[in-house]
Structures are given as structure tokens and as C-alpha cells.
Design a protein around this motif. Structure first.
Motif, PDB file in Angstrom:
ATOM      1  N   ALA A 240      11.591  44.802   9.920  1.00  0.00           N
ATOM      2  CA  ALA A 240      11.117  43.427  10.063  1.00  0.00           C
ATOM      3  C   ALA A 240      11.628  42.818  11.361  1.00  0.00           C
ATOM      4  O   ALA A 240      10.884  42.145  12.087  1.00  0.00           O
ATOM      5  N   HIS A 241      12.895  43.047  11.684  1.00  0.00           N
ATOM      6  CA  HIS A 241      13.467  42.512  12.920  1.00  0.00           C
ATOM      7  C   HIS A 241      12.831  43.153  14.147  1.00  0.00           C
ATOM      8  O   HIS A 241      12.444  42.463  15.095  1.00  0.00           O
ATOM      9  N   VAL A 242      12.735  44.460  14.137  1.00  0.00           N
ATOM     10  CA  VAL A 242      12.221  45.162  15.316  1.00  0.00           C
ATOM     11  C   VAL A 242      10.759  44.801  15.566  1.00  0.00           C
ATOM     12  O   VAL A 242      10.344  44.565  16.703  1.00  0.00           O
ATOM     13  N   SER A 243       9.967  44.753  14.503  1.00  0.00           N
ATOM     14  CA  SER A 243       8.560  44.397  14.651  1.00  0.00           C
ATOM     15  C   SER A 243       8.412  43.000  15.233  1.00  0.00           C
ATOM     16  O   SER A 243       7.614  42.775  16.152  1.00  0.00           O
ATOM     17  N   PHE A 244       9.187  42.067  14.718  1.00  0.00           N
ATOM     18  CA  PHE A 244       9.078  40.687  15.198  1.00  0.00           C
ATOM     19  C   PHE A 244       9.547  40.572  16.646  1.00  0.00           C
ATOM     20  O   PHE A 244       8.927  39.867  17.458  1.00  0.00           O
ATOM     21  N   VAL A 245      10.634  41.247  16.992  1.00  0.00           N
ATOM     22  CA  VAL A 245      11.137  41.187  18.365  1.00  0.00           C
ATOM     23  C   VAL A 245      10.123  41.779  19.343  1.00  0.00           C
ATOM     24  O   VAL A 245       9.868  41.223  20.418  1.00  0.00           O
ATOM     25  N   HIS A 246       9.536  42.909  18.983  1.00  0.00           N
ATOM     26  CA  HIS A 246       8.508  43.502  19.840  1.00  0.00           C
ATOM     27  C   HIS A 246       7.353  42.527  20.070  1.00  0.00           C
ATOM     28  O   HIS A 246       6.860  42.380  21.193  1.00  0.00           O
ATOM     29  N   ASN A 247       6.937  41.854  19.023  1.00  0.00           N
ATOM     30  CA  ASN A 247       5.827  40.915  19.151  1.00  0.00           C
ATOM     31  C   ASN A 247       6.229  39.670  19.933  1.00  0.00           C
ATOM     32  O   ASN A 247       5.400  39.090  20.651  1.00  0.00           O
ATOM     33  N   THR A 304      15.050  55.028  14.414  1.00  0.00           N
ATOM     34  CA  THR A 304      13.741  55.344  14.983  1.00  0.00           C
ATOM     35  C   THR A 304      13.149  54.114  15.629  1.00  0.00           C
ATOM     36  O   THR A 304      13.479  52.987  15.277  1.00  0.00           O
ATOM     37  N   GLU A 305      12.253  54.355  16.575  1.00  0.00           N
ATOM     38  CA  GLU A 305      11.615  53.248  17.271  1.00  0.00           C
ATOM     39  C   GLU A 305      10.244  52.932  16.706  1.00  0.00           C
ATOM     40  O   GLU A 305       9.717  51.842  16.880  1.00  0.00           O
ATOM     41  N   GLU A 306       9.628  53.924  16.057  1.00  0.00           N
ATOM     42  CA  GLU A 306       8.260  53.721  15.610  1.00  0.00           C
ATOM     43  C   GLU A 306       8.220  52.742  14.446  1.00  0.00           C
ATOM     44  O   GLU A 306       8.958  52.865  13.485  1.00  0.00           O
ATOM     45  N   ILE A 307       7.351  51.766  14.545  1.00  0.00           N
ATOM     46  CA  ILE A 307       7.178  50.782  13.484  1.00  0.00           C
ATOM     47  C   ILE A 307       5.864  51.033  12.756  1.00  0.00           C
ATOM     48  O   ILE A 307       5.793  51.090  11.545  1.00  0.00           O
ATOM     49  N   ASP A 308       4.795  51.223  13.516  1.00  0.00           N
ATOM     50  CA  ASP A 308       3.485  51.387  12.904  1.00  0.00           C
ATOM     51  C   ASP A 308       3.311  52.807  12.379  1.00  0.00           C
ATOM     52  O   ASP A 308       3.651  53.772  13.039  1.00  0.00           O
ATOM     53  N   GLY A 309       2.813  52.910  11.195  1.00  0.00           N
ATOM     54  CA  GLY A 309       2.484  54.213  10.630  1.00  0.00           C
ATOM     55  C   GLY A 309       3.614  54.881   9.899  1.00  0.00           C
ATOM     56  O   GLY A 309       3.470  56.019   9.463  1.00  0.00           O
ATOM     57  N   GLU A 310       4.762  54.206   9.735  1.00  0.00           N
ATOM     58  CA  GLU A 310       5.865  54.831   9.023  1.00  0.00           C
ATOM     59  C   GLU A 310       5.722  54.575   7.530  1.00  0.00           C
ATOM     60  O   GLU A 310       5.019  53.676   7.082  1.00  0.00           O
ATOM     61  N   ASP A 311       6.423  55.372   6.767  1.00  0.00           N
ATOM     62  CA  ASP A 311       6.403  55.221   5.311  1.00  0.00           C
ATOM     63  C   ASP A 311       7.052  53.907   4.937  1.00  0.00           C
ATOM     64  O   ASP A 311       8.193  53.640   5.277  1.00  0.00           O
ATOM     65  N   ASP A 312       6.336  53.056   4.220  1.00  0.00           N
ATOM     66  CA  ASP A 312       6.830  51.737   3.888  1.00  0.00           C
ATOM     67  C   ASP A 312       8.013  51.773   2.929  1.00  0.00           C
ATOM     68  O   ASP A 312       8.744  50.803   2.811  1.00  0.00           O
ATOM     69  N   SER A 313       8.203  52.869   2.257  1.00  0.00           N
ATOM     70  CA  SER A 313       9.266  52.924   1.252  1.00  0.00           C
ATOM     71  C   SER A 313      10.610  53.261   1.851  1.00  0.00           C
ATOM     72  O   SER A 313      11.621  53.175   1.177  1.00  0.00           O
ATOM     73  N   LYS A 341      20.353  47.467  12.964  1.00  0.00           N
ATOM     74  CA  LYS A 341      19.545  46.387  13.544  1.00  0.00           C
ATOM     75  C   LYS A 341      20.082  45.998  14.910  1.00  0.00           C
ATOM     76  O   LYS A 341      19.323  45.857  15.884  1.00  0.00           O
ATOM     77  N   LEU A 342      21.384  45.815  14.968  1.00  0.00           N
ATOM     78  CA  LEU A 342      22.025  45.398  16.210  1.00  0.00           C
ATOM     79  C   LEU A 342      21.762  46.399  17.325  1.00  0.00           C
ATOM     80  O   LEU A 342      21.409  46.026  18.463  1.00  0.00           O
ATOM     81  N   ASP A 343      21.890  47.658  17.018  1.00  0.00           N
ATOM     82  CA  ASP A 343      21.743  48.706  18.028  1.00  0.00           C
ATOM     83  C   ASP A 343      20.316  48.768  18.563  1.00  0.00           C
ATOM     84  O   ASP A 343      20.082  48.813  19.778  1.00  0.00           O
ATOM     85  N   VAL A 344      19.346  48.759  17.657  1.00  0.00           N
ATOM     86  CA  VAL A 344      17.955  48.899  18.085  1.00  0.00           C
ATOM     87  C   VAL A 344      17.489  47.673  18.864  1.00  0.00           C
ATOM     88  O   VAL A 344      16.821  47.787  19.897  1.00  0.00           O
ATOM     89  N   ILE A 345      17.836  46.476  18.406  1.00  0.00           N
ATOM     90  CA  ILE A 345      17.399  45.255  19.106  1.00  0.00           C
ATOM     91  C   ILE A 345      18.043  45.178  20.486  1.00  0.00           C
ATOM     92  O   ILE A 345      17.399  44.776  21.471  1.00  0.00           O
ATOM     93  N   LEU A 346      19.311  45.557  20.591  1.00  0.00           N
ATOM     94  CA  LEU A 346      19.955  45.564  21.908  1.00  0.00           C
ATOM     95  C   LEU A 346      19.266  46.543  22.844  1.00  0.00           C
ATOM     96  O   LEU A 346      19.063  46.262  24.035  1.00  0.00           O
ATOM     97  N   ASP A 347      18.883  47.690  22.324  1.00  0.00           N
ATOM     98  CA  ASP A 347      18.184  48.661  23.153  1.00  0.00           C
ATOM     99  C   ASP A 347      16.846  48.093  23.642  1.00  0.00           C
ATOM    100  O   ASP A 347      16.444  48.314  24.788  1.00  0.00           O
ATOM    101  N   ILE A 348      16.162  47.348  22.786  1.00  0.00           N
ATOM    102  CA  ILE A 348      14.894  46.713  23.175  1.00  0.00           C
ATOM    103  C   ILE A 348      15.142  45.694  24.290  1.00  0.00           C
ATOM    104  O   ILE A 348      14.380  45.618  25.266  1.00  0.00           O
ATOM    105  N   LEU A 349      16.199  44.902  24.164  1.00  0.00           N
ATOM    106  CA  LEU A 349      16.478  43.888  25.184  1.00  0.00           C
ATOM    107  C   LEU A 349      16.877  44.521  26.513  1.00  0.00           C
ATOM    108  O   LEU A 349      16.465  44.049  27.582  1.00  0.00           O
ATOM    109  N   PHE A 350      17.687  45.561  26.449  1.00  0.00           N
ATOM    110  CA  PHE A 350      18.024  46.271  27.689  1.00  0.00           C
ATOM    111  C   PHE A 350      16.751  46.765  28.383  1.00  0.00           C
ATOM    112  O   PHE A 350      16.594  46.635  29.603  1.00  0.00           O
ATOM    113  N   SER A 351      15.840  47.328  27.606  1.00  0.00           N
ATOM    114  CA  SER A 351      14.590  47.845  28.173  1.00  0.00           C
ATOM    115  C   SER A 351      13.729  46.722  28.736  1.00  0.00           C
ATOM    116  O   SER A 351      13.011  46.922  29.721  1.00  0.00           O
ATOM    117  N   HIS A 352      13.805  45.563  28.128  1.00  0.00           N
ATOM    118  CA  HIS A 352      12.999  44.434  28.619  1.00  0.00           C
ATOM    119  C   HIS A 352      13.534  43.904  29.951  1.00  0.00           C
ATOM    120  O   HIS A 352      12.763  43.607  30.870  1.00  0.00           O
TER     121      HIS A 352
END
Length: 676
Positions: A240-247, A304-313, A341-352
Motif C-alpha cells: 500500500a505504501h509503495v504503490s501510493f508513493v510511486h503514484n 520486491t519492487e513489483e506491485i502490479d500482478g503480484e499475489d494479493d495474499s 517499508k522504510l527500506d523500499v520507500i527510501l530506495d524509491i526516494l534515492f532513485s527519484h
């Protein structure tokens, strides 16, 4: 009298009949039907007529909802008029059309939805707040999985709605932003539509937002507040966090005016998660806490980085019913989820931010720099115990010497500004010392300048505090002690940069070491250390025992100053005789919170914590951005031998931790690598 011939009457009658009915080859429908009926009369009552169907003719069952567009427009107009008068029968039928249904005979077709949406579009001026129930049903209906033609019509409806009825702008934006959080794959909710993927849904939502922002420029401010309110809670999943941050970062592409607000929002929520992790680790039982730290390295293979198409469970797999699990172990599991959450979101911000600081033109870099420093001074710096978020500044501030100087200058300004709260000044001091110490691109000249600035400020404090000083008192002189601790910390890591080089002026009273290789120091280093260490304020009693212990060993080994006799004296000194009530003094706003770490009693409670914000970084994914920027602890040859030979008592070694102990808390094999 002449008799009229008989044929004359007939001659007159003929024109009259002809004028009444002209001969025609087309037979009347009634006559034809009559003849067909007569001819098709069965010869026998028991004989049935043969019926045949043409296979080329399309047979279609008409939906009871499908009506001509003109009829639907009139129906909608009358329903809205009667709704105002209190008759809601037609109004309620329209609401029912837009109610989400996944199955059943009453699911409206795409053509039906298109007809009613077009009708509402033509009557949008009548959709005031009295019709909010219908409007909300339309907004809640599924439109993202409909055909492109319907989506275009729906967006026209939204645009006309917010233009004619501005009160709905916030509702429309909240509906759109709601699609940007992580949700299971969208199902086709129309009777004739297939399922859509999340990426397709998000693409359409961004198209709608872009359209509305261009149509109504003032919508940006409303959208900013909506994004803040719809940001996932800290308890929500990583996805939920990663999807929202990407958007959110996607919105910046077509709404650059929202860039400062969006990036500050992400940083603010990231800091909250960061601090929560540290608080939970402190409050957790010691054995479970160690398990969490040791388990951080296991995250790398699972993140993982992939959000779309992953198993929802997958996100729910960790939330299974574990009634028999130890509470501390379960708490540790939750902490690990927050670390992910912290690790993945930080990686997204570094990339941005990375492309912005690699721009050759300075405009993009200046804008990114202003945003980062604004976040630092308003979000990160005032937050006590932030652990990882600040490494965004640590990395990007080292991309050029000018940025290094700018960041150091900012920290100095906050640390020495008496108009700022004490907590802010002490935090800035910790950031200053930690950045200068850990930043591998920080030049020796910067280290010397900072050491000199701190020494001068300490002289000002001593002149102000010493006349009335009765002894060490953390509450009264907290700013002074934080600066002394920063000075000791810098010396432990960067003492090589404080030595006089070839051709430089040096102090002439250096004491030779045992190996007869004297260390020559630049002027003022030994004097600054001695004046503060042996002052009436007695900072070695207040500063963190781990830092004091390490400084004492290094200073003795290098021959710059000997403090072990003072440490022995301080062991017999009780801080309670110099301090009053332990109640908080509002004029000295110290960062104190009752946790397993800060809730210490008696002497240790009145000493500074060894908190430096750029301590070793161990988040597995985002750590790659720090490599090459970070200075690890470098051991001094022969120092451990001097320590083992009895430079201090065994009791002191046992009671006081060291900087080496703090360096060894990581889980990476290279955490002890010597980098200089």
C-alpha cells in the motif's frame, strides 16, 4: 322534351367514383393482412403452421434498461425536477443504476450507463448539493474498467461537474486518489467488461487528474490536502505504501507545482515510520531486539519492487493467526515489516532524487536541493531519534564541495543560534559532528574549520557558565555538553586531519609517543581540548561514557592529552549533588522519553546518549546509495595493545561501551572494513 340517354347517367357517375378513389398498385396494409390471414387459414384445425427462421438475421434480446438517448435525457430531467419537489421515485431508480453490482440480471450494460451518464452531463447544472446522493453514486461507480468511449464521457462529466458545482471538487479528487493506493486487481463490474490491471487503472486515474488540474488550476491546493489525508497509515502493508508513493511521484510529472508538497509528505510519513522502528526496538525485550537486528540482512531476498500482478495474499501471509507465538517475537515480526517499508520507500526516494542532482543545468538541482534542505530543517532536524531518513541529505550533500559546505553551514547556523530551542540546537550539533565524521568526501579543511568553530563557541559558553558553575549539570549546560561531545566524536574519527602536515605550523610542545614518532597538531587543537576537558563544567562526566572512553584511549595513545586520572575522579563524583529536582525545566528542553534506553536511573540518566544521526546504515536494499560516501571506523595500530596492557582498569572497560562496540552492531560482513 328530349329524353336523357341512359348512358348519360353512367357517364356522370364514372367521374364521381374516380375522384373518390384512384386505382393504385399498392394495397392497403389492412387488406393485405386480411388476405394473408384468409390464405393462411389452416385447412384443418389440427394442422399447425410451419415456422422457419432466417439464420442471417441477428436475434437480440433488448435490455429493459436500454432506451433511446432522447428518452433517457427526458427521464433524467423529469426525475431531477420531481426530486426537488419531493418525488424520489425516478431519482432513486437512477441511483440504483450506478450502484455497483458484480453479477445478477439487473446489472446495467455499458450502453445503459453511457446513456444515463450523457443525460446527467446535459443536466449537470441541476446537480447541486440536494442531489449529492446521486452524484456520490456516480462517483462510486466503477468507471476505470469501462471502454475508452465511456471513460472519455465520464471524464467530461467530472470536468463539467466540478466546473458548474465547485463544491464537489474535493469529493471528485478523493475518489480519484482512492484508486492510487494498493488494491486487489480490479474486476470487471460491468456486465460486458473484462478485468483491468492496476497499472491500467492507475493510468486512467492519472489521466483524469491531469485533465482536472488543467481545467481548474486552483485544484492543486485541494489535491495536496487530499493526498495528505489519503496517505496509507503506518499500519498498512508495504505494498500500500509503495504503490501510493510511486503514484505520488507520478503526479509530480504533470503537476510540478505539487513537487515540494508531495516530497515533504513522503518524507514526513517516512520519518514517522523510521522513529517508530527505533522506539519499538528500544521498548522491545533485549533478546527479541537483537533478533530483529540480526534478521535485517534476511530482508534483501524478500523485498520486491513489483506491485502490479503480484499475489494479493502475500501481504496477509504475515498476519496469520499466531496465538501461540511469543508476544515479543510477534512484535519483532511487526518491526521487521516496518523496516521493509522504510527500506523500499527510501530506495524509491534515492532513485527519484538521483537524476535531479546529475543534471548539468543547475535549475533542477537547485530546486531539489531547496526541497531537501527544507525537509531537513522542518521535518528531520526537529524529530528526535530519526535513524535512516536523513541519509538522503548525507548522500546528496556530498555530490559536490559546494553542497558539503552548504550543509555544514546550515548545521552550524542552527547549532549556534541562541534564538532557537535547545533541542533544535543540540540536534543540529549532532548532525554537524556526524556528517563531518562520517562523510568520506568531507575535506580535511572542512574538518578543521568545524573543529575551530566549535572551539570558539565553547569558549563563549565557558565565559558565560563558569562563574556560576558549581559542577557538572546537564540540565543547565546541555548545549555546552553537546558541543563538547561533538568535539570528542570528531577527534576520534578525524584526528589524522587535525595533524599538521609538511610545511604547516604546529604546536611545539608535543609529547613523543612510545615509538618515538611524535604527532604534530595544528595550533589550537590541544589547547581547545584541555581548556574544556579540565573546566569546572567537567564535560567528561556528562558526555556519553562510550565516547569518553574511546577518546581517552585515542588521546592517550596519540599523546595529545591524558584524562584517565580525571575519569577515576569522576567515578567518585555524584551528579545529584549538583542538580536540583529531576522535574523538567522548560528553559532546557531536553529530548527525554521514558524508554528502555533513556529511562535509566541515577548517574547514567543524567548523561548524554551517544546519538549521532549518521551511525552505520544497514538497510539492505537502499544501502547501495551510501556505499562510497560513508566512512567506517578505522582502527589505530597498537591502540588495542595499549588497552590490553592496562591503560585503564578492567572495571572501567566492563562498564563503558566503546565506539567500536557501536560499529559492530551491523549485520553486514563489511561493517568493520577500514575505509579512510
Amino acid at each position: 322534351m328530349t329524353a336523357t340517354p341512359r348512358t348519360g347517367g353512367a357517364a356522370l357517375a364514372t367521374p364521381l367514383k374516380s375522384s373518390a378513389r384512384r386505382p393504385t398498385l399498392v394495397r392497403k396494409r389492412d387488406d393485405t393482412d386480411f388476405d394473408n390471414t384468409r390464405d393462411s387459414t389452416p385447412s384443418s384445425p389440427s394442422k399447425k403452421a410451419r415456422v422457419s427462421f432466417d439464420n442471417e438475421v441477428e436475434v437480440r434480446v433488448m435490455d429493459e434498461w436500454e432506451k433511446a438517448p432522447a428518452v433517457v435525457r427526458e427521464e433524467v430531467r423529469r426525475a431531477l425536477e420531481r426530486h426537488v419537489l419531493g418525488d424520489d421515485s425516478g431519482y432513486d431508480r437512477m441511483k440504483e443504476i450506478y450502484t455497483r453490482k458484480t453479477s445478477g440480471e439487473d446489472v446495467p450494460s455499458t450502453a445503459t450507463l453511457r446513456s444515463y451518464t450523457a443525460a446527467l452531463l446535459s443536466s449537470v447544472s441541476a446537480l447541486n448539493r440536494s442531489c449529492s446522493g446521486l452524484v456520490f453514486r456516480v462517483l462510486q461507480s466503477d468507471w476505470t474498467s469501462m471502454p475508452d468511449e465511456y471513460v472519455a464521457l465520464y471524464l467530461r462529466f467530472l470536468g463539467n461537474l466540478v466546473s458548474a458545482q465547485g463544491a464537489y471538487l474535493g469529493d471528485v479528487l478523493r475518489m480519484l486518489v482512492g484508486y492510487l493506493a494498493y488494491t486487489p486487481s480490479a474486476d470487471g463490474l460491468s456486465i460486458d467488461q473484462p478485468a483491468f490491471t492496476r497499472s491500467q487503472v492507475h493510468s486512467r486515474v492519472h489521466g483524469a487528474l491531469k485533465f482536472l488540474l488543467r481545467l481548474i488550476p486552483s485544484a492543486s491546493s485541494v489535491l495536496s490536502s487530499v493526498l495528505t489525508s489519503r496517505f496509507p497509515n503506518s499500519s498498512d502493508s508495504k505494498r500500500a505504501h509503495v504503490s501510493f508513493v510511486h503514484n505520488l511521484l507520478k503526479i509530480i510529472e504533470y503537476a510540478p507545482e505539487l513537487q515540494p508538497d508531495i516530497l515533504s509528505l513522503i518524507t514526513e510519513r517516512l520519518v514517522k515510520i523510521d522513529v517508530q522502528v527505533q522506539v519499538d526496538l528500544e521498548d522491545l525485550a533485549e533478546d527479541a531486539g537483537e533478533g530483529v537486528v540480526q534478521g535485517i540482512s534476511d530482508l534483501q531476498s524478500r523485498i520486491t519492487e513489483e506491485i502490479d500482478g503480484e499475489d494479493d495474499s502475500e501481504d496477509d501471509s504475515d498476519n496469520s493467526d499466531d496465538d501461540d507465538v511469543d508476544p515479543d517475537a510477534q512484535r519483532a515480526k511487526e518491526i521487521m515489516a516496518n523496516v521493509e517499508k522504510l527500506d523500499v520507500i527510501l530506495d524509491i526516494l534515492f532513485s527519484h532524487y538521483a537524476p535531479l542532482f546529475s543534471e548539468t543545468s543547475g535549475q533542477a538541482q537547485d530546486s531539489a536541493l531547496d526541497i531537501l534542505f527544507f525537509q531537513f530543517t522542518t521535518i528531520i532536524l526537529p524529530t528526535y531519534r530519526s535513524r535512516h531518513t536523513q541519509f538522503l541529505l548525507f548522500h546528496f550533500a556530498q555530490t559536490s564541495p559546494a553542497l558539503i559546505d552548504y550543509f555544514v553551514g546550515t548545521c552550524v547556523q542552527f547549532a549556534f543560534d541562541k534564538s532557537r530551542p535547545a533541542i533544535m540546537r543540540q540536534s543540529a550539533t549532532a548532525y554537524l559532528a556526524s556528517f563531518v565524521t562520517r562523510g568520506i568526501h568531507v575535506s580535511p579543511s572542512i574538518v578543521r574549520e568545524v573543529f575551530d568553530h566549535i572551539g570558539n563557541q565553547l569558549s563563549i559558553y565557558r565565559a558565560e557558565y563558569e562563574p556560576s558553575c558549581r559542577g557538572p549539570d546537564r540540565r543547565r549546560y546541555s548545549n555546552y555538553y553537546s558541543l563538547v561531545q561533538a568535539l570528542l566524536y570528531i577527534f576520534c574519527f578525524r584526528w589524522r586531519d587535525l595533524e599538521a602536515g609538511p610545511g604547516e605550523q604546529a604546536d611545539n610542545d608535543d609529547i613523543p609517543l612510545l615509538d618515538d614518532l611524535p604527532h604534530m597538531w595544528i595550533p589550537g587543537i590541544k589547547e581547545t581540548l584541555a581548556q574544556n576537558i579540565f573546566s569546572k563544567l567537567n564535560p567528561l562526566k556528562i558526555c556519553s561514557p562510550a565516547i569518553v572512553s574511546e577518546f581517552a584511549k585515542i588521546a592517550n595513545h596519540l599523546g595529545i592529552i591524558y584524562v584517565f586520572h580525571l575519569l577515576e575522579t569522576n567515578k567518585r563524583l555524584r551528579l545529584s549533588q549538583f542538580t536540583g529536582s529531576l522535574e523538567r525545566d522548560a528553559s532546557y528542553n531536553l529530548p527525554e522519553r521514558e524508554t528502555a534506553l533513556s529511562g535509566r536511573k541515577e548517574e547514567s540518566y543524567q548523561q548524554l546518549d551517544e546519538y549521532f544521526p549518521f551511525d552505520p546504515y544497514h538497510l539492505p536494499r537502499s544501502k547501495r546509495w551510501i556505499e562510497g560516501d560513508y566512512r567506517e571506523w578505522k582502527a589505530i595500530p597498537g591502540l588495542d595493545d595499549d588497552w590490553d596492557d592496562g591503560a585503564v582498569s578492567d572495571e572501567e572497560e566492563e562498564d563503558e561501551g566503546t565506539l567500536v562496540d557501536r560499529e559492530g552492531t551491523g549485520t553486514d560482513d563489511d561493517s568493520a572494513t577500514n575505509v579512510d
